[in-house]
Design a protein around this motif. Structure first.
Motif, PDB file in Angstrom:
ATOM      1  N   LYS A  27       0.756  -0.938   0.111  1.00 33.37           N
ATOM      2  CA  LYS A  27       0.110   0.153   0.042  1.00 33.37           C
ATOM      3  C   LYS A  27       0.765   1.186  -0.069  1.00 33.37           C
ATOM      4  N   ALA A  28       1.843   1.130   0.946  1.00 32.86           N
ATOM      5  CA  ALA A  28       2.796   2.437   0.815  1.00 32.86           C
ATOM      6  C   ALA A  28       3.545   2.639  -0.197  1.00 32.86           C
ATOM      7  N   SER A  29       3.926   1.621  -0.968  1.00 29.42           N
ATOM      8  CA  SER A  29       4.670   1.735  -2.126  1.00 29.42           C
ATOM      9  C   SER A  29       3.876   2.162  -3.269  1.00 29.42           C
ATOM     10  N   ILE A  30       2.789   1.800  -3.472  1.00 29.02           N
ATOM     11  CA  ILE A  30       1.593   2.381  -4.289  1.00 29.02           C
ATOM     12  C   ILE A  30       1.260   3.888  -4.225  1.00 29.02           C
ATOM     13  N   ALA A  31       1.214   4.083  -2.908  1.00 32.12           N
ATOM     14  CA  ALA A  31       0.725   5.463  -2.579  1.00 32.12           C
ATOM     15  C   ALA A  31       1.955   6.228  -2.835  1.00 32.12           C
ATOM     16  N   LEU A  32       3.213   5.869  -2.577  1.00 25.02           N
ATOM     17  CA  LEU A  32       4.351   6.839  -2.997  1.00 25.02           C
ATOM     18  C   LEU A  32       4.604   6.912  -4.464  1.00 25.02           C
ATOM     19  N   GLU A  33       4.191   6.064  -5.391  1.00 22.66           N
ATOM     20  CA  GLU A  33       4.159   6.020  -6.781  1.00 22.66           C
ATOM     21  C   GLU A  33       3.198   7.053  -7.269  1.00 22.66           C
ATOM     22  N   ALA A  34       2.215   7.026  -6.504  1.00 26.26           N
ATOM     23  CA  ALA A  34       0.902   7.943  -6.707  1.00 26.26           C
ATOM     24  C   ALA A  34       1.334   9.607  -6.687  1.00 26.26           C
ATOM     25  N   ILE A  35       1.926   9.555  -5.229  1.00 26.87           N
ATOM     26  CA  ILE A  35       2.543  10.825  -5.019  1.00 26.87           C
ATOM     27  C   ILE A  35       3.525  11.513  -5.780  1.00 26.87           C
ATOM     28  N   LYS A  36       4.555  10.513  -6.240  1.00 22.11           N
ATOM     29  CA  LYS A  36       5.511  10.973  -7.201  1.00 22.11           C
ATOM     30  C   LYS A  36       4.853  11.788  -8.480  1.00 22.11           C
ATOM     31  N   GLY A  37       3.995  10.973  -8.855  1.00 15.88           N
ATOM     32  CA  GLY A  37       3.334  11.687 -10.160  1.00 15.88           C
ATOM     33  C   GLY A  37       3.781  11.228 -11.333  1.00 15.88           C
ATOM     34  N   GLU A  38       4.575  10.413 -11.511  1.00 14.89           N
ATOM     35  CA  GLU A  38       5.437  10.149 -12.500  1.00 14.89           C
ATOM     36  C   GLU A  38       4.424   9.236 -13.517  1.00 14.89           C
ATOM     37  N   LYS A  39       3.550   8.572 -12.945  1.00 20.25           N
ATOM     38  CA  LYS A  39       2.590   7.840 -13.758  1.00 20.25           C
ATOM     39  C   LYS A  39       1.297   8.332 -13.361  1.00 20.25           C
TER      40      LYS A  39
END
Length: 73
Positions: free
Chosen positions: A12-24
């Motif tokens: 969950k944390a990994s997916i949330a971090l990806e969303a925060i980064k905004g690269e995808k």
């Protein structure tokens, strides 16, 4: 009816971090992990909201204050 999928906290944390980064986009992340974009948005908001807890030590005044001030939210 199908059973609800359960996700490990680290994922969950990994997916949330990806969303925060905004690269995808959320759609891209959703397709990659097979998780609905609404769920990803909720995890992202929770990570942002609770990120301050990481730096609070249990033995100091601010930990107690933080716990009591966020309890009613």
């Amino acid at each position: 009816m199908g059973m609800r999928k359960k996700f490990e906290p680290a994922l969950k944390a990994s997916i949330a971090l990806e969303a925060i980064k905004g690269e995808k986009t959320l759609t891209e992340i959703s397709a990659e992990y097979w998780v609905h974009s609404t769920r990803i948005s909720k995890w992202k908001q929770e990570l942002i909201y609770r990120s301050g807890e990481i730096f609070v030590k249990p033995d100091n005044f601010f930990y107690t204050f933080f716990k009591h001030s966020t309890h009613n939210i």
